[in-house]
Design a protein around this motif. Structure first.
Motif, short mmCIF file in Angstrom:
data_model
loop_
_atom_site.label_atom_id
_atom_site.label_comp_id
_atom_site.label_asym_id
_atom_site.label_seq_id
_atom_site.Cartn_x
_atom_site.Cartn_y
_atom_site.Cartn_z
N PRO A 58 3.17 4.55 10.77
CA PRO A 58 2.41 5.61 11.44
C PRO A 58 2.57 6.99 10.79
O PRO A 58 1.68 7.83 10.92
N SER A 59 3.67 7.21 10.10
CA SER A 59 3.88 8.52 9.47
C SER A 59 3.02 8.70 8.23
O SER A 59 2.91 9.82 7.71
N ARG A 60 2.37 7.61 7.76
CA ARG A 60 1.56 7.70 6.55
C ARG A 60 0.05 7.61 6.83
O ARG A 60 -0.75 7.71 5.91
N VAL A 61 -0.32 7.37 8.08
CA VAL A 61 -1.72 7.21 8.46
C VAL A 61 -2.13 8.31 9.42
O VAL A 61 -1.51 8.48 10.48
N LYS A 62 -3.17 9.03 9.07
CA LYS A 62 -3.65 10.12 9.91
C LYS A 62 -4.60 9.62 10.99
O LYS A 62 -4.54 10.03 12.14
N ARG A 63 -5.51 8.74 10.60
CA ARG A 63 -6.43 8.11 11.56
C ARG A 63 -6.99 6.85 10.93
O ARG A 63 -6.95 6.67 9.70
N LEU B 7 1.32 7.63 -6.12
CA LEU B 7 0.34 8.70 -6.28
C LEU B 7 0.78 10.00 -5.60
O LEU B 7 0.04 10.98 -5.62
N ASP B 8 1.97 9.97 -5.00
CA ASP B 8 2.51 11.13 -4.30
C ASP B 8 1.57 11.59 -3.18
O ASP B 8 1.31 12.77 -2.99
N ILE B 9 1.05 10.60 -2.43
CA ILE B 9 0.18 10.86 -1.28
C ILE B 9 1.01 10.68 -0.01
O ILE B 9 1.59 9.61 0.20
N GLY B 10 1.04 11.69 0.82
CA GLY B 10 1.81 11.60 2.05
C GLY B 10 1.08 10.81 3.12
O GLY B 10 1.45 9.70 3.47
N LYS B 11 -0.02 11.40 3.63
CA LYS B 11 -0.80 10.75 4.69
C LYS B 11 -2.21 10.49 4.21
O LYS B 11 -2.77 11.27 3.44
N VAL B 12 -2.79 9.40 4.70
CA VAL B 12 -4.18 9.07 4.38
C VAL B 12 -4.95 8.79 5.66
O VAL B 12 -4.38 8.40 6.68
N GLN B 13 -6.24 9.01 5.57
CA GLN B 13 -7.15 8.47 6.57
C GLN B 13 -7.61 7.11 6.04
O GLN B 13 -7.89 6.98 4.85
N VAL B 14 -7.70 6.12 6.90
CA VAL B 14 -7.94 4.75 6.46
C VAL B 14 -9.28 4.25 7.00
O VAL B 14 -9.57 4.40 8.19
N ILE B 15 -10.07 3.68 6.10
CA ILE B 15 -11.30 2.97 6.49
C ILE B 15 -11.10 1.50 6.17
O ILE B 15 -10.88 1.13 5.01
N SER B 16 -11.17 0.65 7.18
CA SER B 16 -11.06 -0.80 7.00
C SER B 16 -12.39 -1.44 7.35
O SER B 16 -12.92 -1.21 8.44
N ILE C 260 0.84 -1.20 0.00
CA ILE C 260 0.00 0.00 0.00
C ILE C 260 0.87 1.25 0.00
O ILE C 260 0.57 2.24 -0.69
N ILE C 261 1.95 1.23 0.75
CA ILE C 261 2.86 2.37 0.79
C ILE C 261 3.43 2.63 -0.61
O ILE C 261 3.60 3.80 -1.02
N GLU C 262 3.71 1.58 -1.38
CA GLU C 262 4.17 1.76 -2.75
C GLU C 262 3.12 2.48 -3.59
O GLU C 262 3.45 3.34 -4.43
N VAL C 263 1.85 2.13 -3.38
CA VAL C 263 0.77 2.80 -4.12
C VAL C 263 0.70 4.27 -3.72
O VAL C 263 0.57 5.17 -4.57
N LEU C 264 0.80 4.55 -2.43
CA LEU C 264 0.77 5.93 -1.96
C LEU C 264 1.94 6.73 -2.54
O LEU C 264 1.76 7.89 -2.96
#
Length: 275
Positions: free
Chosen positions: A108-113, A83-92, A76-80
């Motif tokens: 943790p540096s790539r997930v906001k909540r 896409l040049d996405i730093g942090k995401v909010q994640v819904i699982s 997933i980090i490779e996909v981010l």
């Protein structure tokens, strides 16, 4: 829906990325395909961009991209990064719970909540594993083809066995309580479902160490969910005392329909809109 296939270091990953605004990563649950929408696509109209990544074994995402939640979190980090996405909010959702936890714990540096919606945080029981191996192993294509045929001609016969696995209530009573829109939701969900090799892979997932998750967490669960029992919410709270648990007033695993659906939607937006 237009999808993108990305050739990562571990294999092909399928994803869609739509909308503008703060990015939200959606990880769908078991049996869900690119066409399964449990209402989350509407986040685009609330000012978010929605990145939906198909998990290993679903759609065109290859199993090699992550047979464990931790391995797929790295993908997933490779996909981010692509896409040049730093942090995401994640819904699982549901069976994607372990992947969301692994992503938040290991990156943790790539997930906001992290928002866990009727999400698994405990191991599957052996009875579920045995039953799933029969239905969703080599025979899964035939199982879903038969179910869709039944859904077309005898919808109640198709829906009843499903809801019996999703609710602690009497299945017939649950069916009788459904509004036409709720019934359509279930029929659309079934019509777009396909296990591929994904659900069998899900069943082998271990639960990552939740105590390593340091980002804000919201868990939404129903006490009447048979497939993901409320004990998952209790374990989540005991592992992460600062997380918020919202007890959904829903009669089944399907917390996105029923009398509390609007509250689930508002609670989700409230959590994602936090600064």
């Amino acid at each position: 829906m237009t999808t993108t296939l990305l050739d990562t270091s571990k294999g092909i990953v399928e994803f869609t990325y739509k909308g503008s605004g703060p990015p939200v990563l959606l990880l769908r649950g078991g049996h869900s395909t690119r066409n399964t929408d449990l209402s989350h696509s509407s986040l685009i109209y609330e000012g978010f961009s929605l990145l939906t990544i198909s998990r290993p074994g679903y759609d065109y995402t290859e199993l090699s991209t992550g047979r464990t939640p931790e391995d797929f979190a790295d993908t997933i980090i490779e996909v981010l990064d692509h896409l040049d996405i730093g942090k995401v909010q994640v819904i699982s959702i549901s069976a994607a719970g372990p992947t969301g936890i692994a992503l938040a714990a290991n990156h943790p540096s790539r997930v906001k909540r992290l928002l866990l919606e009727a999400a698994l945080v405990t191991p599957w029981d052996n009875a579920t594993k045995r039953k799933a191996a029969l239905l969703f192993g080599p025979a899964e294509k035939m199982v879903w083809r038969s179910l869709r045929t039944l859904l077309k001609f005898f919808p109640d016969l198709a829906i009843k066995p499903l809801v019996a696995e999703l609710t602690t209530e009497n299945a017939e009573d649950y069916l009788d309580s459904l509004t036409p829109n709720d019934r359509r939701f279930i029929m659309d969900m079934l019509a777009t479902s396909q296990s591929g090799k994904g659900f069998i892979t899900d069943l082998a997932h271990d639960i990552p160490d939740m105590s390593r998750v340091k980002v804000p967490v919201l868990g939404m669960y129903s006490t009447k969910d048979r497939s993901i029992p409320y004990s998952n919410a209790l374990l989540l709270k005991s592992s992460l005392p600062d997380c918020e648990i919202y007890e959904v007033n829903a009669d089944s695993h399907l917390i996105w329909i029923g009398k509390d659906a609007h509250t689930v939607w508002n609670k989700r937006l409230e959590f994602l809109d936090q600064t």
